[in-house]
Design a protein around this motif. Structure first.
Motif, PDB file in Angstrom:
ATOM      1  N   UNK A 325       0.842  -1.191   0.000  1.00 35.15           N
ATOM      2  CA  UNK A 325       0.000   0.000   0.000  1.00 35.15           C
ATOM      3  C   UNK A 325       0.881   1.246   0.000  1.00 35.15           C
ATOM      4  N   UNK A 326       0.362   2.288  -0.624  1.00 37.01           N
ATOM      5  CA  UNK A 326       1.106   3.540  -0.704  1.00 37.01           C
ATOM      6  C   UNK A 326       0.853   4.357   0.564  1.00 37.01           C
ATOM      7  N   UNK A 327       1.530   3.942   1.631  1.00 35.78           N
ATOM      8  CA  UNK A 327       1.374   4.611   2.921  1.00 35.78           C
ATOM      9  C   UNK A 327       2.761   4.959   3.468  1.00 35.78           C
ATOM     10  N   UNK A 328       2.853   5.980   4.317  1.00 40.07           N
ATOM     11  CA  UNK A 328       4.157   6.413   4.838  1.00 40.07           C
ATOM     12  C   UNK A 328       4.870   5.310   5.626  1.00 40.07           C
ATOM     13  N   UNK A 329       6.191   5.352   5.563  1.00 37.73           N
ATOM     14  CA  UNK A 329       7.087   4.545   6.399  1.00 37.73           C
ATOM     15  C   UNK A 329       7.216   3.084   5.959  1.00 37.73           C
ATOM     16  N   UNK A 330       6.508   2.658   4.912  1.00 36.62           N
ATOM     17  CA  UNK A 330       6.607   1.254   4.497  1.00 36.62           C
ATOM     18  C   UNK A 330       8.010   0.940   3.986  1.00 36.62           C
ATOM     19  N   UNK A 333      10.509   0.621   6.756  1.00 32.90           N
ATOM     20  CA  UNK A 333      10.387  -0.640   7.492  1.00 32.90           C
ATOM     21  C   UNK A 333      11.005  -1.799   6.717  1.00 32.90           C
ATOM     22  N   UNK A 334      10.849  -1.789   5.402  1.00 30.55           N
ATOM     23  CA  UNK A 334      11.443  -2.850   4.574  1.00 30.55           C
ATOM     24  C   UNK A 334      12.964  -2.817   4.682  1.00 30.55           C
ATOM     25  N   UNK A 335      13.546  -1.630   4.542  1.00 32.79           N
ATOM     26  CA  UNK A 335      15.006  -1.521   4.585  1.00 32.79           C
ATOM     27  C   UNK A 335      15.546  -1.798   5.995  1.00 32.79           C
ATOM     28  N   UNK A 379       2.642  -4.076   8.036  1.00 38.75           N
ATOM     29  CA  UNK A 379       1.288  -3.618   7.715  1.00 38.75           C
ATOM     30  C   UNK A 379       1.285  -2.872   6.367  1.00 38.75           C
ATOM     31  N   UNK A 380       0.376  -3.253   5.511  1.00 36.20           N
ATOM     32  CA  UNK A 380       0.269  -2.624   4.196  1.00 36.20           C
ATOM     33  C   UNK A 380       0.961  -3.393   3.089  1.00 36.20           C
ATOM     34  N   UNK A 381       1.812  -4.372   3.443  1.00 31.61           N
ATOM     35  CA  UNK A 381       2.465  -5.182   2.415  1.00 31.61           C
ATOM     36  C   UNK A 381       1.464  -6.205   1.883  1.00 31.61           C
ATOM     37  N   UNK A 382       1.327  -6.246   0.575  1.00 30.85           N
ATOM     38  CA  UNK A 382       0.345  -7.134  -0.069  1.00 30.85           C
ATOM     39  C   UNK A 382       0.995  -8.440  -0.533  1.00 30.85           C
ATOM     40  N   UNK A 383       2.182  -8.317  -1.119  1.00 30.87           N
ATOM     41  CA  UNK A 383       2.838  -9.513  -1.650  1.00 30.87           C
ATOM     42  C   UNK A 383       4.358  -9.326  -1.633  1.00 30.87           C
ATOM     43  N   UNK A 384       5.064 -10.409  -1.323  1.00 33.07           N
ATOM     44  CA  UNK A 384       6.521 -10.412  -1.320  1.00 33.07           C
ATOM     45  C   UNK A 384       7.002 -11.564  -2.181  1.00 33.07           C
ATOM     46  N   UNK A 385       7.922 -11.247  -3.075  1.00 32.17           N
ATOM     47  CA  UNK A 385       8.584 -12.297  -3.875  1.00 32.17           C
ATOM     48  C   UNK A 385      10.087 -12.160  -3.694  1.00 32.17           C
ATOM     49  N   UNK A 386      10.755 -13.304  -3.633  1.00 34.83           N
ATOM     50  CA  UNK A 386      12.213 -13.312  -3.532  1.00 34.83           C
ATOM     51  C   UNK A 386      12.772 -14.061  -4.737  1.00 34.83           C
ATOM     52  N   UNK A 387      13.738 -13.447  -5.405  1.00 34.35           N
ATOM     53  CA  UNK A 387      14.430 -14.084  -6.523  1.00 34.35           C
ATOM     54  C   UNK A 387      15.914 -14.182  -6.182  1.00 34.35           C
ATOM     55  N   UNK A 388      16.478 -15.339  -6.467  1.00 37.73           N
ATOM     56  CA  UNK A 388      17.884 -15.541  -6.173  1.00 37.73           C
ATOM     57  C   UNK A 388      18.636 -15.733  -7.487  1.00 37.73           C
ATOM     58  N   UNK A 389      19.750 -15.087  -7.628  1.00 38.59           N
ATOM     59  CA  UNK A 389      20.597 -15.253  -8.817  1.00 38.59           C
ATOM     60  C   UNK A 389      21.521 -16.447  -8.627  1.00 38.59           C
TER      61      UNK A 389
END
Length: 389
Positions: A325-330, A333-335, A379-389
Motif C-alpha cells: 500500500x502507498x502509505x508512509x514509512x513502508x 520498514x522494509x530496509x 502492515x500494508x504489504x500485499x505480496x513479497x517475492x524473492x528471486x535468487x541469482x
C-alpha cells in the motif's frame, strides 16, 4: 518452470516468445503463475494464491477485476500502442464510410441486382441519394491523444483535415509525438464546438462514462459525425438515438453496438473490429508475452494498469519484489528488516501509483525465508517475492 494459462486463442507469434525451457503454456494449465487473455470475462474467475500476473493482449482491461487483482498482489498488464495502427485504419475507414454512405450504396446495388434490374441503367438516377461530403478541409476532433489518437491525428492531417485534440492526461512522450499542426485544447467543450467529425480514444471509467450525452451533443455542430471505436459506455445510448432522430448527429459509427443501437437509422454498427488484424494480434501477443516474462523472471513492471512502472537491472545476489500500500514509512520498514539481517542494499527502486506502490530491492546475499516473512508481516504489504541469482 513458470506455468502460463491462455484464456483465449493467443497468437502463436507471441507465445513463441516464451522459452519452452522456462515456460509451460497451455489453455488447461492448473494453478498458473501467469495468465494471457484477450476478451475473456474474468470478473468471476477464481485466483489461486500463486497467480502473479495477468497480461491482456490489448489495451482495454474492462474484462479484468482490477481492484481484486490489486488486493491480491496480482499485476495486470495491457499492451498500449500494439494495436494502434489497426484502430487508426478503422477510424479512417469509419470517417469515409460515415461521409460517403458506402454501406447504403452497396446494399442498394445488391437489392437492385437481386430484383433483376439492370444496375447499369438504374444506378445513374439513384446515385445522388448517396452523396456525402469530402473529409478534406473538415475538422476532426480527437478525444484522447495517446498512441492511437496520435496516429489518427497524423493520418487526418495527411488527408487534408484540420485536427483539434483534447487529453487531460497527455504525457510528455505523447505530447512530443504529436504533429505541431494539431491544435491541443484545454477544454473538452472546444472539441465539441469545432469538430465536424469526433473520434473517441479514452478508457471507460467513472470519469468518461456517458461523456457523449445530451449536454455534450447540444454543444456540437449540426450534422456532426461521431466515431466510437473505444468503448460502448462512452456514448449515452438514449442521447445518441435522440440526436440521430433530430438530425443533430448525422452518423454514429460504433464498434460496440447493442440491440437498441444496431438497427437505428444513421448508425454504422461494427462487431468490435478495431484490433482484428493479424498484425495487431501478433503485436499485442508479443508485447504481452514480453511483459509477463520480464515480471516473472526479473520482477520488472512495464505497462501495468494497477501498479507503477518499475524496472531495474540486476545488481546483486538476490532481488526482493514487494507490492504494498502507498502509505508512509513502508519503505523504511522494509530496509530496516534488510539491514537487521545483515544484508547490504546494492540497488533500490520504489514508485507509487494511487493506492499502491512497488519496491524492487537488490542485495548482496541470498534472502532467507525468515526475512521474506518479516517483510510480508509489515502492515500494508500485499505480496513479497524473492528471486535468487
Amino acid at each position: 518452470m513458470y506455468r502460463i494459462k491462455t484464456l483465449n486463442k493467443i497468437s502463436g507469434v507471441g507465445l513463441a516468445e516464451l522459452d519452452r525451457n522456462r515456460f509451460v503454456v497451455d489453455d488447461g494449465c492448473a494453478n498458473p503463475d501467469g495468465i494471457l487473455v484477450r476478451s475473456a470475462k474474468m470478473h468471476d474467475y477464481p485466483f489461486a494464491s500463486n497467480l502473479l500476473a495477468i497480461a491482456r493482449a490489448g489495451a482495454g482491461t474492462n474484462n479484468i477485476p482490477i481492484d481484486r487483482c490489486s488486493q491480491s498482489g496480482i499485476v495486470v498488464f495491457n499492451t498500449p500502442g500494439a494495436n494502434a495502427n489497426a484502430v487508426k485504419e478503422e477510424v479512417i475507414f469509419a470517417m469515409l464510410a460515415a461521409s460517403r454512405r458506402m454501406f447504403e450504396a452497396n446494399a442498394w446495388v445488391r437489392e437492385e441486382a437481386a430484383g433483376e434490374n439492370d444496375v447499369t441503367v438504374t444506378m445513374e438516377k439513384a446515385k445522388s441519394r448517396f452523396a456525402g461530403p469530402e473529409i478534406q478541409g473538415k475538422t476532426l476532433g480527437i478525444v484522447g491523444l495517446g498512441a492511437i489518437g496520435a496516429k489518427v491525428a497524423d493520418a487526418a492531417l495527411a488527408l487534408g483535415m484540420n485536427v483539434v485534440g483534447y487529453d487531460p492526461f497527455l504525457s510528455v512522450p505523447s505530447a512530443l509525438a504529436l504533429d505541431r499542426h494539431v491544435q491541443v485544447v484545454n477544454q473538452l467543450e472546444e472539441v465539441w464546438k469545432q469538430a465536424d467529425y469526433i473520434t473517441l480514444h479514452v478508457p471507460l471509467n467513472d470519469a468518461t462514462r456517458d461523456m457523449v450525452d445530451a449536454d455534450a451533443i447540444a454543444q456540437m455542430k449540426g450534422n456532426v459525425r461521431i466515431i466510437n471505436l473505444a468503448r460502448g459506455g462512452l456514448v449515452n445510448t438514449e442521447a445518441i438515438l435522440a440526436a440521430l432522430n433530430r438530425g443533430r448527429v448525422a452518423v454514429y459509427v460504433t464498434d460496440f453496438p447493442d440491440n437498441a443501437v444496431a438497427n437505428a437509422p444513421g448508425v454504422i454498427a461494427l462487431p468490435h473490429l478495431g484490433a482484428s488484424t493479424p498484425e495487431s494480434e501478433d503485436n499485442c501477443a508479443v508485447m504481452a508475452a514480453h511483459e509477463l516474462q520480464d515480471y516473472l523472471e526479473n520482477g520488472n513492471i512495464k505497462n501495468a494498469v494497477n501498479l507503477p512502472n518499475v524496472t531495474m537491472e540486476w545488481s546483486g545476489q538476490a532481488r526482493l519484489c514487494v507490492i504494498h500500500r502507498n502509505v508512509p514509512n513502508t519503505l523504511a520498514q522494509i530496509t530496516t528488516v534488510i539491514s537487521a539481517a545483515g544484508l547490504n542494499v546494492e540497488n533500490l527502486a520504489n514508485k507509487s501509483r494511487k493506492e499502491y506502490a512497488y519496491t524492487l530491492l537488490d542485495v548482496d546475499q541470498k534472502i532467507s525465508e525468515a526475512v521474506a516473512e518479516q517483510i510480508g508481516a509489515i502492515e500494508g504489504v500485499v505480496r513479497v517475492r524473492v528471486m535468487q541469482h
